[in-house]
Scaffold this motif. Structure first.
Motif, short mmCIF file in Angstrom:
data_model
loop_
_atom_site.label_atom_id
_atom_site.label_comp_id
_atom_site.label_asym_id
_atom_site.label_seq_id
_atom_site.Cartn_x
_atom_site.Cartn_y
_atom_site.Cartn_z
N UNK A 12 6.59 -2.40 -68.01
CA UNK A 12 6.90 -1.49 -67.16
C UNK A 12 8.13 -1.71 -66.34
N UNK A 13 8.33 -3.04 -65.91
CA UNK A 13 9.54 -3.26 -65.27
C UNK A 13 10.58 -4.05 -65.94
N UNK A 14 11.91 -3.85 -65.26
CA UNK A 14 13.11 -4.40 -65.86
C UNK A 14 13.91 -5.02 -64.93
N UNK A 15 14.55 -6.21 -65.11
CA UNK A 15 15.27 -6.99 -64.06
C UNK A 15 16.58 -6.16 -63.60
N UNK A 16 17.22 -6.76 -62.73
CA UNK A 16 18.37 -5.98 -62.30
C UNK A 16 19.71 -6.16 -63.55
N UNK A 17 19.73 -7.16 -64.17
CA UNK A 17 20.57 -7.24 -65.12
C UNK A 17 20.36 -6.26 -66.19
N UNK A 18 19.21 -5.92 -66.61
CA UNK A 18 18.82 -4.91 -67.47
C UNK A 18 19.03 -3.56 -67.10
N UNK A 19 19.03 -3.33 -65.89
CA UNK A 19 19.08 -2.03 -65.35
C UNK A 19 20.47 -1.83 -65.02
N UNK A 20 21.41 -2.78 -64.83
CA UNK A 20 23.05 -2.51 -65.07
C UNK A 20 23.32 -2.33 -66.41
N UNK A 21 22.81 -2.85 -67.19
CA UNK A 21 23.10 -2.56 -68.66
C UNK A 21 22.83 -1.20 -69.13
N UNK A 22 21.62 -0.78 -68.53
CA UNK A 22 20.93 0.32 -68.99
C UNK A 22 21.83 1.46 -68.32
N UNK A 23 22.05 1.49 -67.26
CA UNK A 23 22.82 2.54 -66.54
C UNK A 23 24.48 2.41 -66.52
N UNK A 24 24.79 1.48 -66.83
CA UNK A 24 26.38 0.94 -66.64
C UNK A 24 26.81 1.05 -65.20
N UNK A 25 25.68 0.76 -64.15
CA UNK A 25 26.34 0.65 -62.84
C UNK A 25 25.99 -0.59 -62.22
N UNK A 26 26.68 -1.07 -61.34
CA UNK A 26 26.37 -2.22 -60.84
C UNK A 26 25.25 -2.29 -59.88
N UNK A 27 24.68 -3.55 -59.80
CA UNK A 27 23.59 -3.83 -59.03
C UNK A 27 23.59 -3.40 -57.59
N UNK A 28 25.05 -3.60 -56.95
CA UNK A 28 25.31 -2.90 -55.39
C UNK A 28 25.03 -1.41 -55.49
#
Length: 69
Positions: A12-28
């Motif tokens: 269900x969840x992904x960590x911030x690094x995976x979200x950054x990779x998926x969206x091509x956006x920074x965590x900030x």
């Protein structure tokens, strides 16, 4: 407990690094979107930042340009 009605938390969840990779956006940038009220699925569990994958994908899909016909 994992059942078909209740998948494992990792599914269900992904960590911030995976979200950054998926969206091509920074965590900030993802944090700014979340603070601005965008439904990116960002949640904090203690000091850990997680994203609800289905919400993040739905938000990302909504941002795609519609094709001109």
């Amino acid at each position: 407990l994992t059942t078909p009605e209740r998948p494992a938390a990792d599914a269900i969840t992904i960590d911030q690094f995976e979200a950054e990779r998926l969206t091509k956006l920074s965590g900030k940038t993802l944090e700014r979107y979340a603070l601005a009220g965008e439904p990116v699925g960002r949640i904090k569990v203690g000091r850990r930042v997680l994203f609800i994958k289905s919400e993040l994908v739905k938000w990302l899909t909504s941002k795609l340009p519609t094709p001109a016909i």
